[in-house]
Design a protein around this motif. Sequence first.
Motif: not given
Length: 234
Positions: A11-16, A41-42, A221-224
Amino acid sequence: MNISLKDEAIFIADSHFNQKNQELLHLLKRVENKGLNISQLFLMGDIFDFLSCECKYFIKQNEEVINLLNKLSDNLEIVYLEGNHDFNLQKLFPNIKVINRNNQPYFIKMQEEKVGLSHGDNFINWQYELFCKIIRNSIFLKFMNFIDINFFISKQLEKALLNKNICHNISDFEKLVEKRVKNYDSDVIIEGHYHQGKTFVFGNQKYINVSSLCCQKDYLRFKENKFFIEKLKD
């Protein structure tokens, strides 16, 4: 809920993304070159400092990242939740699942749990709701584009955004979040917008605010079956 969260999703947020904030391009190139393993990719909104399909200047300014996201979408599932800086995007990203503000929260499945996704600028007040409707109106944006002679308006907006300080700490953020989670009928809530990168638990609900990629230099990141912060590598 027609999407299930996969292991190794990020997940990526607010990279502007703009001339100054180049972290997004660096990360996407790592994905393109197989230097970063991801399954989904979110994009949680405000990925660009400004972008809409009606604004020719900003499409040109962001052309490299737009093309790269479209290239990645050929082989990677990408979900893009529009923010308050990036909207009316579906025409620019034909193979990406774009979730506009009216359809947020957007719910996905995580095994037996329900996850609610939003950029985070919803559930505020009616005045802000009205502003959002006006600024996203395609006729209004096309008119602004028409009078944007030599991109004078766009360049002034770009200058203002480049000079804006967007990295800050919200002292009462937990109280703000406690009110926001009441709007969600889900086990997990994931938002961007606030640039805080913090996690809280209220009863049976877990709230995750994804860090700003350009401020904290990290992503989620989402893992396990767990969420954790992963730093952007050089």
